[in-house]
Design an enzyme around this catalytic site. Sequence first.
Site, PDB file in Angstrom:
ATOM      1  N   TYR A 284       0.350  -1.288   0.289  1.00  0.00           N
ATOM      2  CA  TYR A 284       0.080  -0.180   0.344  1.00  0.00           C
ATOM      3  C   TYR A 284       0.521   0.971  -0.012  1.00  0.00           C
ATOM      4  CZ  TYR A 284      -3.385  -3.399   1.915  1.00  0.00           C
ATOM      5  OH  TYR A 284      -4.426  -4.099   2.001  1.00  0.00           O
ATOM      6  N   HIS A 295      -7.015  -0.110  -2.064  1.00  0.00           N
ATOM      7  CA  HIS A 295      -6.576  -1.055  -2.512  1.00  0.00           C
ATOM      8  C   HIS A 295      -5.558  -1.281  -2.820  1.00  0.00           C
ATOM      9  CE1 HIS A 295      -6.737  -4.433  -6.272  1.00  0.00           C
ATOM     10  NE2 HIS A 295      -6.097  -3.312  -6.650  1.00  0.00           N
ATOM     11  N   LYS A 326      -3.512  -5.625  -9.803  1.00  0.00           N
ATOM     12  CA  LYS A 326      -2.371  -5.446  -8.998  1.00  0.00           C
ATOM     13  C   LYS A 326      -0.917  -5.246 -10.063  1.00  0.00           C
ATOM     14  CE  LYS A 326      -3.962  -7.391  -5.014  1.00  0.00           C
ATOM     15  NZ  LYS A 326      -4.687  -5.732  -4.923  1.00  0.00           N
TER      16      LYS A 326
END
Lengths: 349, 349
Positions: A284, A295, A326
């Site tokens: 993060y 997210h 991602k």
Amino acid sequence: MHATLDGDAVRVDPPGRERFYDSRGYGRPDGNALDLAPVEAAHLLFRGDLESVDGMGFRAFLAATDCTLPFLVYKDLRDRGFYLSPAREGWADGADAPGTGAAGEASETDFVVFPRGKGPWDGAVEYRVRVLGERETLRAAALADADTLAVVDEESELTYLAVERPELTGESADDLPTGVSAALLADRAVLWDPPRDLYARTFYGQPLDGRDADGALQCSLVEAAYLAERGAIRVDAGREGVVERGRAVEGERFDRRLAVYRALRGAGVVPKTGFKFGADFRTYATVRSVEELGHSEHLVRVVARDHAFTPRDLALDVRLAHGVRKRMVFALADADGEVDWLSVGRLTP
Amino acid sequence: MHATLDGDAVRVDPPGRERFYDSRGYGRPDGNALDLAPVEAAHLLFRGDLESVDGMGFRAFLAATDCTLPFLVYKDLRDRGFYLSPAREGWADGADAPGTGAAGEASETDFVVFPRGKGPWDGAVEYRVRVLGERETLRAAALADADTLAVVDEESELTYLAVERPELTGESADDLPTGVSAALLADRAVLWDPPRDLYARTFYGQPLDGRDADGALQCSLVEAAYLAERGAIRVDAGREGVVERGRAVEGERFDRRLAVYRALRGAGVVPKTGFKFGADFRTYATVRSVEELGHSEHLVRVVARDHAFTPRDLALDVRLAHGVRKRMVFALADADGEVDWLSVGRLTP
């Protein structure tokens, strides 16, 4: 048109240059004659633009020159509307274009692909493609030097992967307390009375009772080792005791993971376990509070600098990361703290 | 209430049974007293229902009995509303319920979990849970014996995996031609003039030119070896030559993959490469024509019978398969042809 195989090049007599180079970007001109790499000759044979090379048609030529894998990639990129040149010593003119230092190193780049609508005479490069069979492996150092991988799987389907060198930085809070007491339990540490912010703001650990964010906090050994070296927690066995426990459960991989964890925290990024994604960490960039967690942006897999990647494992990681929106990042790490980042993603040329 | 640690059980004096077993399913009654497993005692201590065991509170008891991992799973399942019993020789009454032969084998099941609303006195079992730390490995044979895995990752989050023994069968067409000529090229085979149905109907190979399904067909070595042993294609080197080439490029793994390929085709299922998903095969149960190809249902990873699974690799495979709406199947294979199927999927108890 007369074409002969001479060593590892196919010589096309005049007007080979005019016919194949000037308008379509095949080969390297030599006056009005043209030298083709085998893969280029194979493509011209396949299309029927060249009838034969030393009497060999497409089938015989492919068998004789053993260029099936590069041919499949070359053909696919041509089908997609690109001109491209084999990257061989002195072959690809575009190889000398600005910022393209790796060209000509045949071991690392197989094809120099020009931007759509451009050719070898324009001096611009879109992709530097390395061809890889499904069963070949790629050393981490070679992956680090790569720009684009074209993997040919066993059924001859192609997967393109783009390799980049991302910067992982963030703006997460990382104010730490001092000397909080922690106990080592099996392969984790427990802080029975942690300061609230350690979890709630800086996102260390996991509450023992999920419904009670103010209660005891479990930390992984990596978190505990980092917190101990920052002086934030105090363990009876000391920072070294935590590291020793880590090595006991996962060997020297623990040192590499700790180096990566430290580098990420140092860059303002919060790493948490990536277990559910089969990775070492998910990260993060900006954590202000656990309650407003966004997210996670990256999946990080930690590997040794001499790691050999298999295309299939790469495909697995990249596909999974893509599916969960991602970016897949490989952290090439020494135990002594140096970390290089490589991201690998799917590419549609 | 007075509780003492005696060997590996905690003895609670009367009315222990009435208080903890009769209404809440903890422990094994002995008259009006009760024997608790350490993990049960830890949970009662954690909740404050038991004040101490031999003077130890929750923290000291957890440190003394080293049952952190099972405690995390036990607590989570209790939080989810289940009653459960440690599966120890003679402990879980429910273990003798119909169809629950594996109970009491402490090495394979850690907890017997009863259906919601039921307890150890009802004789029904919902899950047999094996607790696994992230860094432990699991032999293929142990995975085959498992029912439910509860994996505790390094940050103490839990992932539940359900293990099943699926049947892989289908109704795909598999009429084969005879003696079609094929050439070995690098690590694939090419059929220059294949019968149209071989690709279009039975889905062997991949057209060399994607836009021309009637033209030359590339087959993987696994496909080629199978087609050769069925007499469908003829290769100069013979079926053995194809197998040798396969072993040259991937060792004995090739024999295992061929055994799995054969078993799938024999069951009416079409296996195609699973490379893009990081697997050996993706499978189609019912192929009538390539033009009307449906969604592939399974991802198959071929492993040796002595393969050691790591929870992280399991998590990666299962997560990926879930994301692409397929079932993850492991094929435990001998080179000599025996194949067992295991599917692993995510579970929310």
